[in-house]
Design an enzyme around this catalytic site. Sequence first.
Site, short mmCIF file in Angstrom:
data_model
loop_
_atom_site.label_atom_id
_atom_site.label_comp_id
_atom_site.label_asym_id
_atom_site.label_seq_id
_atom_site.Cartn_x
_atom_site.Cartn_y
_atom_site.Cartn_z
N GLU A 1 0.82 -1.21 0.00
CA GLU A 1 0.00 0.00 0.00
C GLU A 1 0.86 1.27 0.00
O GLU A 1 0.60 2.20 -0.75
CB GLU A 1 -0.90 -0.02 1.25
CG GLU A 1 -1.70 1.23 1.50
CD GLU A 1 -2.93 1.30 0.62
OE1 GLU A 1 -3.35 0.24 0.13
OE2 GLU A 1 -3.44 2.41 0.42
N ASP A 2 1.87 1.30 0.83
CA ASP A 2 2.54 2.58 1.10
C ASP A 2 3.95 2.72 0.55
O ASP A 2 4.52 3.81 0.58
CB ASP A 2 2.60 2.83 2.62
CG ASP A 2 1.21 3.08 3.19
OD1 ASP A 2 0.33 3.50 2.41
OD2 ASP A 2 1.02 2.84 4.39
#
Length: 734
Positions: free
Chosen positions: A84-85
């Site tokens: 995700e990041d």
Amino acid sequence: MSVATAKSMTRDDVMREAGKYITNPESVELIRHAADYAYKHHEGQFRKSGEPYTVHLDNVAYILAELRCGPKTIAAGFLHDTIEDTGITREELAAEFDDEIADLVEAVTKIGALKFRDKNDPEYQAANHRKIFIAMAKDVRVILIKLSDRLHNMRTLEFQPEASQKRISQETLDVYAPIAHRLGISQIKNELEDLCFMYLNPEEYHRIAHLVEAKKAERDNSVTQMITDITKLLKEHHLEFRIFGRSKHLYSIYHKMESKQKRFDEILDLLAIRIVTKTELNCYEILGYIHATYTPIQGRLKDYIAVPKQNMYQSIHTTIIGFEGKIFEVQIRTERMDEIAEMGVAAHWRYKEGSRYDAKTEQKEIEEKLSLFRDFAEFAGDNESASEYMDSLRRDVFETSVYVMTPMGRVIDLPNGATPIDFAYRVHTEVGHTAVGAIVNDAMVPLNTELHTGDVVQIKTMKGTGPSEDWLKIVKTNQARNKIRAYLQHKENEKKAEKIPAGEKILIDELKRRGFDPDEYVEKRRLEAALPEFKMKDINDLFYAIAVKSINPVKVVEKLTNEKRSVADEMLSRILAREAPKRKQTSHNGIIVPGIESMKMTLAQCCNPVYGDEIRGYITKNEGVKVHRADCRNIAGMTQRMISVEWDTEDTDRTYESNLTIVAHDRNFLLTDIVTCTSQFKTPMNQVSASVNRENLTSTIKMNVSVRNLDQLQNLIANLRKIESVISVERNSH
Ligand code: MN
């Protein structure tokens, strides 16, 4: 439980906690490596609190270690935000670690992307969200990681703006806390509930917290005295046990006050004692001694050992009148029961070194043993036996429904077997009507592709297109079916409406020709009186029937005027008929056989003729006439049973399916270019498939398109041939 003071853990704390049950050097190294990897890739990232992002990862991993999860789950805990990041891909994780860990992180990411509908949505049902969550998770370890993630986010919610605090808390209370409860993880459930309570209803939270605090000294004193007394009693009987006081969490006190309409001091089990012993038999012995010494309150004895709660919870509860006439709730259970009560599924699955972990067996056992699903029974109706319920639920969650997402992460639930067309109509009617293609998980697929839970679906639309009759066979939802029907009906009515004036004109002309005044006869009352004769209900239907020649206008004139044709008139009309252009013949599939009124005709599947192709008919034994392209190999050299056929030039608003084979040197975005080109020519693509020939690195793309005529098709082919790296484009004929 004091929620606001949960201590922040460090990476060393994780290693120490995990070290209590994970000692195998390889496993320890795996966790260390995952932590290093996550630290490296999250470097320079910070949370809203200003702390380095890695603090979040340490705490999530720590909660998982507290739950006694296995090394891979803890590793996945460190890695849970990398996709995700930090832009790491699933493949990179699989290469660096293994598929199992990569799958866990990917699943956690997918669930994280879910956008649950909010409470103001009329379709909102928290139960559905829980089902979606579980269906998406597939693996209980994914749920544990996601719960740990949410728990730490809730613990640090103070750094979020107030609107987010409320939204996240509501979602946690609706979706996450009940799932923790279903899984029997009361530790996490209680803490989540108290945190949500604090953010959603701060006044009540602080009021109850204050009441609990104010009576704490007095209560502690009573509990201590009671513990001393019971300890003495049980020691006399040489029992082994642990005894301690426990406090209810604030949300459950609030909930009890609300649901039972009681005041704080009326809640009976505020003074609570727990006794944990060795065996089940010990539990009943202890109960016996306590009831012999203290007066039990009628109706308050609950034996969850004999009849466990659906989330596996086991314990004996009794309420007695104890020290100074105060009322105490006593819980009696074994160590194992206590562990399950606190950690639920996690206790059941606590990692044991040396035993082989098998995700499949775990899933199966979970489905069999866990209440998780049985508890959804509340929504499915009562009186079902557990196994029946499990079956229906399995159908419900795992078979009947698929949960797919829009690219924005909105969850759309569909029945099993649903296709992109169903999805398109669920998103918006107009999206359904103009759908021409679908992209599922970044790949172009035909509109009849079956969707699966977790698919990310995007619909390609084109203005001016519309659903076809065939879609009715593909769709699974009534919503889509009804909308397609309504659209087709509407089109039909439009077509009909266009022909009504023509029918009226034919009737007027016929009247004029016979010397009648049309104004006198083409009049509402007279026309209506004539309707029953033609079994019609509406004047417009009559005009339409005249226009499409299913009713002879001569007959209508005779009915309206009550006059038969004279012999002379009859002869005149015959002469006129001979001079008039050839009467229109009824066509089948847009094809006519000159000189023959009506004949069943089908287009041959081998060569798929389209309007404008040179065609030949072949008279089959049972299926009427099969129409081939004149150059089709299957009729080459045949003379017997051949018949000449023509396209009906008045029936041009049909579409024809055509199969094309495109050969090209393989390259990136080849398929995208082909699809884009095809949509530019307004030729709906019904199917497309591509295969790569590894030997010469060419791609063969087969597609089926709908065209109106040969011109359009040839135009499309010419332009497909212009696409970079395309070698050939041919119509199929086999
Ligand atoms: Mn996270």
